[in-house]
Design a protein around this motif. Structure first.
Motif, PDB file in Angstrom:
ATOM      1  N   ASP A  58     -30.893   1.220  -3.963  1.00  0.00           N
ATOM      2  CA  ASP A  58     -29.561   1.777  -4.181  1.00  0.00           C
ATOM      3  C   ASP A  58     -28.510   0.829  -3.598  1.00  0.00           C
ATOM      4  OD1 ASP A  58     -27.375   3.385  -4.527  1.00  0.00           O
ATOM      5  OD2 ASP A  58     -27.944   4.869  -3.024  1.00  0.00           O
ATOM      6  N   THR A  59     -28.782   0.338  -2.395  1.00  0.00           N
ATOM      7  CA  THR A  59     -27.818  -0.531  -1.717  1.00  0.00           C
ATOM      8  C   THR A  59     -27.698  -1.887  -2.412  1.00  0.00           C
ATOM      9  OG1 THR A  59     -28.383   0.593   0.328  1.00  0.00           O
ATOM     10  CG2 THR A  59     -27.152  -1.462   0.530  1.00  0.00           C
ATOM     11  N   LYS A  87     -24.372   3.957   2.761  1.00  0.00           N
ATOM     12  CA  LYS A  87     -25.440   4.511   1.918  1.00  0.00           C
ATOM     13  C   LYS A  87     -26.410   5.357   2.747  1.00  0.00           C
ATOM     14  CE  LYS A  87     -24.527   3.228  -2.287  1.00  0.00           C
ATOM     15  NZ  LYS A  87     -24.322   4.261  -3.317  1.00  0.00           N
ATOM     16  N   HIS A  91     -26.876   9.287   2.250  1.00  0.00           N
ATOM     17  CA  HIS A  91     -28.223   9.787   1.992  1.00  0.00           C
ATOM     18  C   HIS A  91     -28.569  10.938   2.938  1.00  0.00           C
ATOM     19  CE1 HIS A  91     -32.474   9.753   1.056  1.00  0.00           C
ATOM     20  NE2 HIS A  91     -32.748   9.611   2.331  1.00  0.00           N
ATOM     21  N   ALA A 180     -28.242   6.229  -7.294  1.00  0.00           N
ATOM     22  CA  ALA A 180     -27.639   6.932  -6.159  1.00  0.00           C
ATOM     23  C   ALA A 180     -27.857   8.436  -6.290  1.00  0.00           C
ATOM     24  CB  ALA A 180     -26.150   6.625  -6.064  1.00  0.00           C
TER      25      ALA A 180
END
Lengths: 185, 214
Positions: A58-59, A87, A91, A180
């Protein structure tokens, strides 16, 4: 590890100028830092390390699709660290964990870590691609996976070159959003 | 998906990046928002009809200067907050400057007026109109700025970023409303313009974490 800032920044700057090899080297090195960072943070608050790879991907996606927000006049490591931390907090917040356990940290923590084990997430790239509109899917397949040039892709798909570029860009952003979202549900 | 596959995907055919894009698109969004506010005022409220009377242009200029100051400060800080980690090393206190200036002028103006006139100066004739109009006109500019931030930026402090998006929207809305507003007194501007712009800022701060997530 102090040399990292200068090296990473040079790679980032080259990548922003369109140097694919530098961009690849940058993402590769960042992925190791990110993996170590997330495993460490998740372990410290008693969470499973399995979530780490989803966060890494995701990052990386976020770093790539939002790289125009890096100001080359500024230091690079704090920029990456801010994204990584954002992130992680996002999360934890959306998986119902409290933030009270998040230890105070600084950007130097981030550079000091490196990990290249178990580098696979539960995400399926074909499924991510399948969710995209046809035009974006084809553009990404040709340009980003098969490595065709933008001109070749444009000729094959009957699109203009700028339309191909826009499709790739929007497609990656849509994939980033899907990653995400998938991470937190 | 293997992370190496993702890296392959991302680093195949890398396009050069336009570094001025972020600043330009945020500036453009604020400008579009100002245009939207102007059109709303022209169509829905109309420009005040007493522009030829003495002193009116001075007050209009003052209102516009205050609102423009707010918009400039908000845009400046928004551009910083739009970058990851941008909340470090920013001085949000700077945005208070236009508010402090107008409050000071309002205080001076009250000090030079007998207190029997204060109520009329502070409340004005159309305070309710102002209270409703500025936040309402701000909705479209706020939406445009939020859209631009979501699309081009990567803020890591969503509440602050939302607040400055709200502040910029409130500012451009006040710029538009100034063309319609016939209440010419400094305390009125300080209280009702300042207050409604702050209202927009608070709304932005509350909406930010929800709207700006990426």
């Amino acid at each position: 590890m102090i040399a990292n800032e200068a090296e990473l920044r040079a790679l980032m700057t080259a990548g922003l100028n369109g140097d694919a090899a530098a961009h690849r080297a940058l993402l590769d090195r960042l992925s190791r830092h990110l993996r170590a960072y997330y495993k460490n943070k998740l372990a410290r608050i008693g969470r499973s390390a399995d979530e780490a790879e989803d966060l890494v991907q995701d990052t990386l996606m976020a770093i790539h699709t939002r790289r125009q927000t890096y100001d080359p006049e500024e230091l690079f490591t704090p920029w990456v660290h801010a994204i990584a931390r954002y992130k992680l907090i996002d999360h934890l917040r959306h998986t119902k964990a409290t933030m009270t356990d998040m230890p105070i940290e600084d950007a130097a923590d981030f550079e000091a870590q490196d990990d290249h084990a178990g580098a696979e997430s539960a995400l399926d790239i074909n499924r991510l691609l399948a969710r995209l509109p046809e035009k974006m899917r084809r553009a990404i397949r040709h340009v980003k996976i098969d490595g065709l040039s933008v001109a070749e892709t444009a000729a094959r798909c009957g699109m203009t070159e700028s339309a191909v570029k826009v499709s790739v860009h929007r497609g990656l952003k849509a994939m980033a959003a899907a990653i995400a979202q998938g991470r937190t549900t | 998906m293997k992370t190496d596959d993702l890296i392959n995907l991302l680093s195949t055919n890398v396009e050069p990046v336009d570094r001025r894009q972020l600043r330009r698109s945020l500036g453009l969004a604020v400008a579009l928002g100002a245009g939207g506010a102007l059109i709303t005022v022209l169509l829905a409220l109309g420009v005040r009809t007493d522009l030829h009377e003495p002193g009116v242009l001075a007050f209009l200029g003052l209102k516009l200067a205050f609102a423009t100051g707010v918009v400039l400060m908000a845009s400046l800080l928004l551009t910083r907050l739009a970058r990851p980690g941008g909340e470090h090393g920013t001085r949000p206190i700077l945005v208070l400057l236009p508010f402090a200036a107008i409050a000071l002028l309002a205080g001076l103006s009250l000090a030079h007026t007998p207190s029997t006139h204060w109520e009329a100066m502070i409340v004005g004739d159309m305070w309710l109109n102002c209270l409703v109009s500025i936040p309402t006109i701000a909705v479209v500019p706020f939406a445009v700025v939020v859209w631009a931030v979501r699309r081009f930026a990567a803020p890591t402090n969503l509440a602050w970023t939302g607040a400055f998006a709200g502040l910029a929207a409130g500012g451009v809305s006040a710029m538009g409303y100034a063309l319609h507003c016939m209440d010419d007194s400094l305390p009125f501007i300080a209280l009702w313009y300042g207050g409604t712009i702050i209202l927009c800022t608070v709304a932005g701060a509350l909406l930010g974490p929800r709207l700006l997530r990426w």
